[in-house]
Design a protein around this motif. Structure first.
Motif, PDB file in Angstrom:
ATOM      1  N   ASN A  22      -3.880  16.957  -3.796  1.00 23.18           N
ATOM      2  CA  ASN A  22      -2.777  15.224  -3.815  1.00 23.18           C
ATOM      3  C   ASN A  22      -2.923  14.627  -3.385  1.00 23.18           C
ATOM      4  OD1 ASN A  22      -0.237  14.367  -3.579  1.00 23.18           O
ATOM      5  ND2 ASN A  22       1.025  16.810  -3.250  1.00 23.18           N
ATOM      6  N   VAL A  23      -2.953  12.737  -3.661  1.00 25.86           N
ATOM      7  CA  VAL A  23      -2.717  12.340  -4.017  1.00 25.86           C
ATOM      8  C   VAL A  23      -2.448  11.427  -2.147  1.00 25.86           C
ATOM      9  CG1 VAL A  23      -3.496  10.756  -5.551  1.00 25.86           C
ATOM     10  CG2 VAL A  23      -1.172  10.978  -4.941  1.00 25.86           C
ATOM     11  N   ARG A  24      -1.614  12.095  -2.139  1.00 25.98           N
ATOM     12  CA  ARG A  24      -0.577  11.853  -0.378  1.00 25.98           C
ATOM     13  C   ARG A  24      -1.118  12.469   0.422  1.00 25.98           C
ATOM     14  NH1 ARG A  24       5.302  14.914  -1.450  1.00 25.98           N
ATOM     15  NH2 ARG A  24       6.242  13.787  -3.348  1.00 25.98           N
ATOM     16  N   ASP A  25      -1.613  13.460   0.554  1.00 28.59           N
ATOM     17  CA  ASP A  25      -3.131  13.774   1.325  1.00 28.59           C
ATOM     18  C   ASP A  25      -4.176  12.753   1.578  1.00 28.59           C
ATOM     19  OD1 ASP A  25      -5.119  15.018   3.219  1.00 28.59           O
ATOM     20  OD2 ASP A  25      -4.647  17.206   2.294  1.00 28.59           O
ATOM     21  N   ALA A  26      -4.402  12.019   2.002  1.00 27.63           N
ATOM     22  CA  ALA A  26      -5.524  10.786   2.673  1.00 27.63           C
ATOM     23  C   ALA A  26      -6.280  11.514   3.236  1.00 27.63           C
ATOM     24  CB  ALA A  26      -5.454  10.082   4.167  1.00 27.63           C
ATOM     25  N   GLU A  27      -6.718  12.430   4.230  1.00 28.29           N
ATOM     26  CA  GLU A  27      -7.934  13.101   4.478  1.00 28.29           C
ATOM     27  C   GLU A  27      -8.993  13.803   3.346  1.00 28.29           C
ATOM     28  OE1 GLU A  27      -7.296  16.212   7.591  1.00 28.29           O
ATOM     29  OE2 GLU A  27      -7.140  14.026   9.085  1.00 28.29           O
ATOM     30  N   ARG A  28      -7.725  14.611   2.608  1.00 27.41           N
ATOM     31  CA  ARG A  28      -8.210  14.939   1.365  1.00 27.41           C
ATOM     32  C   ARG A  28      -8.794  14.172   0.027  1.00 27.41           C
ATOM     33  NH1 ARG A  28     -11.276  18.890  -1.508  1.00 27.41           N
ATOM     34  NH2 ARG A  28      -9.961  19.083  -3.671  1.00 27.41           N
ATOM     35  N   MET A  29      -8.810  13.209   0.133  1.00 26.68           N
ATOM     36  CA  MET A  29      -8.626  12.032  -0.893  1.00 26.68           C
ATOM     37  C   MET A  29      -9.700  10.981  -0.585  1.00 26.68           C
ATOM     38  SD  MET A  29      -6.679  12.645  -3.470  1.00 26.68           S
ATOM     39  CE  MET A  29      -7.800  11.146  -4.371  1.00 26.68           C
ATOM     40  N   ALA A  30      -9.741  10.939   0.865  1.00 26.79           N
ATOM     41  CA  ALA A  30     -11.625  11.190   1.076  1.00 26.79           C
ATOM     42  C   ALA A  30     -12.667  11.127   1.494  1.00 26.79           C
ATOM     43  CB  ALA A  30     -11.174  10.351   2.523  1.00 26.79           C
ATOM     44  N   ALA A  31     -12.547  12.777   1.532  1.00 32.22           N
ATOM     45  CA  ALA A  31     -13.064  13.710   1.057  1.00 32.22           C
ATOM     46  C   ALA A  31     -13.993  14.360  -0.123  1.00 32.22           C
ATOM     47  CB  ALA A  31     -12.972  15.369   1.785  1.00 32.22           C
ATOM     48  N   ILE A  32     -12.782  13.743  -1.242  1.00 30.82           N
ATOM     49  CA  ILE A  32     -13.308  14.070  -2.219  1.00 30.82           C
ATOM     50  C   ILE A  32     -13.833  12.408  -2.950  1.00 30.82           C
ATOM     51  CG2 ILE A  32     -12.026  13.597  -5.239  1.00 30.82           C
ATOM     52  CD1 ILE A  32      -9.755  15.384  -3.953  1.00 30.82           C
ATOM     53  N   VAL A  33     -13.916  11.292  -2.240  1.00 25.67           N
ATOM     54  CA  VAL A  33     -14.058  10.226  -3.415  1.00 25.67           C
ATOM     55  C   VAL A  33     -15.708  10.201  -2.334  1.00 25.67           C
ATOM     56  CG1 VAL A  33     -14.302   7.633  -2.887  1.00 25.67           C
ATOM     57  CG2 VAL A  33     -12.484   8.611  -3.402  1.00 25.67           C
ATOM     58  N   VAL A  75       8.657   7.254  -2.922  1.00 32.09           N
ATOM     59  CA  VAL A  75       7.800   6.613  -2.288  1.00 32.09           C
ATOM     60  C   VAL A  75       6.149   7.071  -1.791  1.00 32.09           C
ATOM     61  CG1 VAL A  75       7.720   5.696   0.615  1.00 32.09           C
ATOM     62  CG2 VAL A  75      10.164   5.414  -1.010  1.00 32.09           C
ATOM     63  N   LEU A  76       6.507   8.125  -1.296  1.00 29.80           N
ATOM     64  CA  LEU A  76       5.722   9.433  -0.691  1.00 29.80           C
ATOM     65  C   LEU A  76       4.327   8.727  -2.011  1.00 29.80           C
ATOM     66  CD1 LEU A  76       6.991  12.900   1.182  1.00 29.80           C
ATOM     67  CD2 LEU A  76       5.358  10.612   2.299  1.00 29.80           C
ATOM     68  N   THR A  77       4.267   9.644  -2.991  1.00 29.92           N
ATOM     69  CA  THR A  77       3.462   9.315  -4.009  1.00 29.92           C
ATOM     70  C   THR A  77       3.021   8.646  -4.138  1.00 29.92           C
ATOM     71  OG1 THR A  77       3.926  11.789  -4.888  1.00 29.92           O
ATOM     72  CG2 THR A  77       3.390  10.237  -6.496  1.00 29.92           C
ATOM     73  N   ASN A  78       4.129   7.374  -4.941  1.00 30.64           N
ATOM     74  CA  ASN A  78       3.735   6.243  -5.505  1.00 30.64           C
ATOM     75  C   ASN A  78       3.221   5.046  -4.411  1.00 30.64           C
ATOM     76  OD1 ASN A  78       4.746   7.326  -7.545  1.00 30.64           O
ATOM     77  ND2 ASN A  78       6.366   5.914  -7.886  1.00 30.64           N
ATOM     78  N   VAL A  79       3.583   4.977  -3.245  1.00 33.25           N
ATOM     79  CA  VAL A  79       3.296   4.273  -2.280  1.00 33.25           C
ATOM     80  C   VAL A  79       2.001   4.583  -1.699  1.00 33.25           C
ATOM     81  CG1 VAL A  79       3.275   2.865   0.093  1.00 33.25           C
ATOM     82  CG2 VAL A  79       5.749   3.241  -2.836  1.00 33.25           C
ATOM     83  N   LEU A  80       2.927   6.005  -0.978  1.00 36.77           N
ATOM     84  CA  LEU A  80       1.315   6.400   0.379  1.00 36.77           C
ATOM     85  C   LEU A  80       0.172   6.894  -0.668  1.00 36.77           C
ATOM     86  CD1 LEU A  80       1.127   7.444   3.039  1.00 36.77           C
ATOM     87  CD2 LEU A  80       1.345   9.425   3.376  1.00 36.77           C
ATOM     88  N   GLY A  81       0.512   7.924  -1.544  1.00 36.17           N
ATOM     89  CA  GLY A  81      -0.560   8.438  -1.957  1.00 36.17           C
ATOM     90  C   GLY A  81      -1.335   7.079  -3.029  1.00 36.17           C
ATOM     91  N   THR A  82      -1.224   5.877  -2.915  1.00 36.47           N
ATOM     92  CA  THR A  82      -1.555   4.874  -3.897  1.00 36.47           C
ATOM     93  C   THR A  82      -2.302   4.203  -2.309  1.00 36.47           C
ATOM     94  OG1 THR A  82       0.185   4.144  -5.341  1.00 36.47           O
ATOM     95  CG2 THR A  82      -2.088   2.137  -4.898  1.00 36.47           C
ATOM     96  N   TRP A  83      -1.922   4.518  -1.798  1.00 41.53           N
ATOM     97  CA  TRP A  83      -2.266   3.180  -0.415  1.00 41.53           C
ATOM     98  C   TRP A  83      -4.103   4.428   0.214  1.00 41.53           C
ATOM     99  CZ3 TRP A  83      -3.386  -0.991   2.537  1.00 41.53           C
ATOM    100  CH2 TRP A  83      -3.697  -0.470   3.603  1.00 41.53           C
ATOM    101  N   ASN A  84      -3.550   5.871  -0.113  1.00 39.63           N
ATOM    102  CA  ASN A  84      -4.662   6.716   0.476  1.00 39.63           C
ATOM    103  C   ASN A  84      -5.732   6.831  -0.998  1.00 39.63           C
ATOM    104  OD1 ASN A  84      -3.008   7.898   2.454  1.00 39.63           O
ATOM    105  ND2 ASN A  84      -2.436  10.043   0.852  1.00 39.63           N
ATOM    106  N   MET A 117      -6.968   4.382  -2.018  1.00 42.47           N
ATOM    107  CA  MET A 117      -7.172   2.880  -1.984  1.00 42.47           C
ATOM    108  C   MET A 117      -8.104   2.782  -1.353  1.00 42.47           C
ATOM    109  SD  MET A 117      -4.154  -0.484  -2.641  1.00 42.47           S
ATOM    110  CE  MET A 117      -5.134  -1.272  -1.440  1.00 42.47           C
ATOM    111  N   GLN A 118      -7.460   3.323   0.463  1.00 44.79           N
ATOM    112  CA  GLN A 118      -8.267   2.936   1.365  1.00 44.79           C
ATOM    113  C   GLN A 118     -10.057   3.989   0.985  1.00 44.79           C
ATOM    114  OE1 GLN A 118      -7.553   0.935   3.189  1.00 44.79           O
ATOM    115  NE2 GLN A 118      -7.623   2.315   5.234  1.00 44.79           N
ATOM    116  N   ALA A 119      -9.569   5.434   0.395  1.00 41.14           N
ATOM    117  CA  ALA A 119     -10.711   6.232   0.008  1.00 41.14           C
ATOM    118  C   ALA A 119     -11.612   5.279  -0.763  1.00 41.14           C
ATOM    119  CB  ALA A 119      -9.937   6.986  -0.776  1.00 41.14           C
ATOM    120  N   ALA A 120     -11.301   4.607  -1.546  1.00 43.05           N
ATOM    121  CA  ALA A 120     -12.323   3.694  -2.512  1.00 43.05           C
ATOM    122  C   ALA A 120     -13.112   2.308  -1.769  1.00 43.05           C
ATOM    123  CB  ALA A 120     -11.352   2.555  -3.307  1.00 43.05           C
ATOM    124  N   MET A 121     -12.023   2.030  -0.366  1.00 47.45           N
ATOM    125  CA  MET A 121     -13.252   0.988   0.224  1.00 47.45           C
ATOM    126  C   MET A 121     -13.792   1.219   1.136  1.00 47.45           C
ATOM    127  SD  MET A 121      -9.315  -1.718   0.574  1.00 47.45           S
ATOM    128  CE  MET A 121      -8.628  -0.852   1.394  1.00 47.45           C
TER     129      MET A 121
END
Length: 655
Positions: free
Chosen positions: A366-377, A405-414, A416-420
């Protein structure tokens, strides 16, 4: 895997050795038969005559030379089951070289005084016949249609219960399709005719199938359209609307006559597991008139070829098409991320049937999970990320704003942060025209997602957003709804007679998204780049409903009724593609770049940061007045406030 590869190579080597031995044996036999035919010798001569040993020696030398020629050219490595004229040409070359070398050697030894001159031409003919005959004998059991070619071309051929099939297209495309159909014993279709765009080809036959009419004659004549017999299938090798000029009325006639309209599957024409020819029925939306866009695929091949790419929302309509096109374009590794287990399984299974060197991995997250997205990237190490994960259904997001908000905004931010954080070279956000002057929560959250790109500091990651309108046939869009309503006998429901939208097909939209990413690819800039796809003229939804009813072979109003239900909360009469403060600059055909000032952001970036921080505490999001930020973006007259709107978290995010 290494063991399997070694075993496979070992099996192939054994097969080639067996075919090589047979090849040499047939050359030996061909020479013996040629000499026997020339001298008229009986079997007793080969047993009793002292000259027989000399002839056998010649035959052995001929076969030995042929073995050397085969080692050089390796014609026996081709699959006999699919032998064609190409293999015959190769065998002709081999036998010719063998005969020439044998003649030169015999002439050098004793000038060939004892060898009758006519033996060599006969040996050439007999050897070639035996080698070609072996392939025909092997192919016949696997290709039942091949035996039918022994009959006269006018002889009626049995379809064995198959559906008669007309092929509409140029000769080269028809040839390729006929070969695949006729070599597949399990194909449900029996080709009975070809409709060609070239008048000079009418009357010809190819693989036993006649060219019966031109496209122009067949298209314009009502008899030609409906007189090909009931329940035929028709496969169009090119776009029936753009390439052949079929109208919705004509297509409706074909469907009303009971014909199944097909096209070759784009991604993989052959099923890698079974070798079966794949034809798929053309969805109604593919027949809708639209302006075709044709761009050079070179830039996007350069963009993704040999690179690692990640797609979020990979199971959705846009995300799955991005995955399909990336596979065709030859990315080295594809990471597919989605929150829906079923949709992720389906796209992974579909891509698994294609023959490709691209490695892929399906990641359930789930893109809402910042730690999970960072680990995947970190683990996937993508060069490019296409962020298509979003909640896009206007009505559901309107009723569940916190989820949006949680998916479209926070998910996008997560993401993005993982990409950067991992120095991904490019991040591409898939946006929507509903983000312009939004009147609903979904559009407001997507506008916020676009604003997030302004928060990204200058660095190694190029931030890109691509904005476009509705796509035909996407999940939850109006086209599948209309298709279902028509199948049920109506009525077809439209909210308002003046409602219009911009439309393009999913493959076209994705192709332009990839081109936009290629334009933005040369290197990171100090600010993000935003692109807008040229959507053509807006289409009235009621006109779209009428066209789809006609394409189904029915009459609007008479067979299928159209009802108007009234605008839904947050719905606009018409969408616009760019906002105040955004300057539109043409790039290439179908793509424009948006230039904007920082003050054009509809929400202060400091407020966007506050929203991101609050989104990390979902339990507080609903109780917080920060949702009024979404209301400030919504510009529709009489738009309800978040305090009056029901909100909750009952809808699971589909990312």
């Amino acid at each position: 895997m290494v063991g399997i590869a070694v075993n496979a190579r070992g099996n192939l080597k054994l097969v080639w050795i067996a075919k090589f031995a047979l090849h040499v044996s047939l050359l030996f036999t061909g020479f013996i038969l040629a000499y026997g035919l020339r001298r008229g010798t009986m079997f007793s001569w080969w047993v009793s005559s002292p000259d027989a040993a000399r002839v056998v020696g010649w035959a052995a030398l001929f076969a030995l030379i042929g073995a050397g020629v085969e080692i050089v050219f390796q014609s026996e490595r081709s699959a006999w089951r699919y032998a064609s004229i190409r293999e015959v040409i190769g065998l002709t070359r081999n036998v010719t070289v063998t005969t020439a070398l044998f003649l030169g050697l015999i002439f050098f030894v004793d000038r060939g005084i004892l060898l009758p001159r006519s033996v060599l031409p006969l040996a050439w003919i007999m050897s070639l016949c035996l080698l070609v005959g072996a392939r025909i004998a092997w192919r016949l059991p696997h290709d039942p249609g091949l035996a039918a070619h022994m009959l006269p071309s006018w002889w009626p051929k049995s379809g064995e219960g198959r559906t008669p099939l007309l092929i509409v297209g140029p000769m080269a495309e028809a040839d390729r399709q006929l070969r695949m159909l006729q070599t597949d014993p399990r194909s449900p279709y029996e080709p009975v005719g070809v409709i060609t765009p070239r008048p000079e080809e009418v009357g010809l036959r190819m693989h036993g199938v006649p060219f019966i009419a031109t496209v122009a004659t067949w298209r314009e004549s009502s008899r030609g359209l409906t007189g090909v017999g009931p329940h035929h299938a028709i496969v169009f090798m090119e776009d029936p609307v753009q390439s052949y000029g079929l109208t919705t009325e004509r297509i409706g006639e074909l469907r009303r006559a009971g014909h199944k309209l097909l096209k070759p599957q784009v991604l993989a024409e052959m099923d890698g597991a079974s070798g079966r020819t794949v034809l798929e029925e053309i969805p109604l939306e593919d027949f809708l008139p639209r302006k075709p866009i044709s761009l050079d695929s070179g830039p996007i091949k350069t963009l993704v070829g040999g690179r690692r790419v990640m797609v979020t929302g990979a199971g959705g309509s846009i995300g799955s098409e991005i995955c399909r096109q990336l596979i065709v374009l030859g990315c080295s590794h594809l990471s597919m991320v989605d929150h829906s287990e079923f949709l992720l399984f389906e796209i992974d299974r579909e891509l698994g049937r294609s023959k490709t060197a691209t490695e892929r991995r399906a990641v359930l997250a789930n893109v809402r999970d910042a730690e999970r997205m960072a680990a995947i990237v970190r683990s996937e190490r993508p060069d490019i990320i296409f962020h298509a994960a979003a909640l896009k259904h206007v009505g559901l997001v309107e009723s569940n704003p916190a989820e949006g908000v949680l998916t479209n905004v926070l998910g996008t931010w997560n993401v993005m942060q993982a990409a950067m954080s991992n120095a991904v070279s490019q991040f591409v956000l898939i946006s929507t025209d509903k983000a312009v002057a939004p009147t609903n929560v979904m559009g407001a959250t997507k506008r916020l997602a676009e604003n997030l790109l302004d928060l990204a500091p200058a660095g190694a990651t190029q931030m890109t957003a691509v904005r476009f309108g509705n796509v035909l046939g996407s999940a939850g869009s109006v086209v599948p709804i209309f298709r279902d309503q028509i199948a049920r006998g109506g009525p077809v429901t439209v909210t308002h007679p003046e409602v219009n939208r911009f439309f393009m097909t999913i493959p076209e939209a994705v192709e332009l998204v990839l081109h936009s990413a290629a334009i933005s690819n040369p290197g990171p800039t100090t600010r993000p780049r935003k692109f807008l796809l040229e959507m053509g003229e807006p289409v009235k939804i009621v006109d779209l409903a009428r066209q789809m009813i006609e394409l189904s072979g029915k009459a609007p109003g008479a067979d299928i009724a159209i009802e108007f239900t009234g605008l839904t909360p947050g719905e606009k009469i018409a969408e616009i593609l760019n906002d105040e403060g955004e300057e539109v600059r043409p790039c290439v055909e179908g793509i424009m770049e948006l230039l904007w000032e920082s003050r054009a952001s509809v929400v202060p970036l400091s407020d966007v940061r506050k929203l991101i921080d609050l989104s990390r505490r979902p339990e507080e999001l609903l109780r917080s007045p920060v949702l009024t930020m979404v209301d400030r973006i919504r510009r529709g007259p009489g738009a309800p406030t978040s305090r009056n709107r029901k909100s909750g978290r009952s809808v699971s995010a589909r990312s």
